[in-house]
Scaffold this active site. Structure first.
Site: not given
Ligand code: NAP
Length: 256
Positions: A160
């Site tokens: 990651y």
């Molecule tokens: N939450 C945190 O603390 C945090 C911190 C730093 C960075 N981030 C980043 O923020 C971003 C969003 O994550 P989140 O925290 O909001 O988590 P989340 O609620 O799990 O959202 C992840 C999103 O990515 C989509 N996704 C995953 N694999 C995919 C694929 N192969 N093709 C298209 N869509 C895909 C999922 O939708 P489907 O399953 O419907 O495809 C979902 O909409 C990520 O890149 C994560 O690394 C999060």
């Protein structure tokens, strides 16, 4: 249209990973700020429900099922945006996955392939399609969602961390390459943010949430809307001289 703030008035913006968490909050905020929004992810029902909610409020929104690991899906999502709304002005490349907290030497190839395949190749697929469409249109703005793990190490999450550093690398390279052709490219580095990823991480690792909060000067997890706000500004014309940056949205985590 109701309740339009206007930061993104008349922009056409694609949001990947729009079915939950930060992406869903971003789609909602961008629409409220006047954009026509295309929501992309794999879960059709979630996308349909969110899109119906947005259009029901009088906002312009459409959804497209897209697995970012597939180049043809990324191209189709961009084509969908231009077909529905005439062009592509902005993209929030937010789709991403977390992964288990496991020591590096115990991780299998499958973990590497899944995380790098989504977070890095997925971004690569989207960037190429989006930049092509934006060049046709005279420019645009792209925001890639990295992480604090794109700037510093976090323990037992090597693939990651590597994937999010790669997001920063692609951001810098693309910003440099397309600056004179009217495309700005920036990244966000969110810290702990409430979403499906963190709910799952914190449920499977007792004590982790408290430990993260202890390392975060603001001492809490962000709401996804707080990250979306930074993306909206970077996508807007108000950030017109900002490109190639990585903006932490982390309650002070990387500064600590
Ligand atoms: N939450 C945190 O603390 C945090 C911190 C730093 C960075 N981030 C980043 O923020 C971003 C969003 O994550 P989140 O925290 O909001 O988590 P989340 O609620 O799990 O959202 C992840 C999103 O990515 C989509 N996704 C995953 N694999 C995919 C694929 N192969 N093709 C298209 N869509 C895909 C999922 O939708 P489907 O399953 O419907 O495809 C979902 O909409 C990520 O890149 C994560 O690394 C999060």
């Amino acid at each position: 249209m109701s309740d339009t703030g206007g930061l993104l008035r008349d922009k056409v913006i694609l949001v990947t990973g729009a079915s939950s968490g930060i992406g869903a909050a971003a789609a909602y905020l961008f629409a409220r700020e006047g954009a026509s929004v295309v929501l992309a992810a794999r879960r059709r029902e979630k996308l349909a429900a969110l899109t119906a909610e947005l259009t029901g409020k009088g906002f312009r929104a459409s959804s497209v099922v897209c697995d970012v690991t597939r180049a043809e899906d990324a191209r189709s999502a961009v084509e969908h945006a231009t077909r529905c709304f005439g062009r592509l002005d902005g993209a929030f490349n937010n789709a991403g996955i977390g992964g288990d907290q496991t020591p590096l030497h115990e991780m299998g190839d499958e973990v590497y392939d899944t995380i790098l395949g989504t977070n890095v190749r997925g971004l690569w697929n989207c960037l190429r399609a989006e930049i092509g469409a934006m060049l046709d249109n005279g420019g645009g703005s792209i925001v890639n969602n990295s992480s604090v793990a794109g700037l510093v190490a976090i323990p037992t999450a090597a693939p990651y961390v590597a994937s999010k550093h790669a997001v920063v690398g692609f951001t810098r390279a693309a910003a440099d390459e397309y600056a004179r052709r009217g495309i700005r490219v920036n990244a966000l580095a969110p810290g702990s943010t409430r979403s499906e990823i963190t709910v799952d991480w914190y449920a499977r690792n007792p004590g982790l949430e408290d430990a993260v909060h202890a390392l975060t000067p603001q001492g809490r997890t962000a709401a996804p809307e707080e990250v979306a706000e930074a993306a909206a500004w970077l996508l807007s014309d108000r950030a017109s001289y900002v490109t190639g940056t990585v903006m932490p949205v982390d309650g002070g985590y990387v500064n600590h």
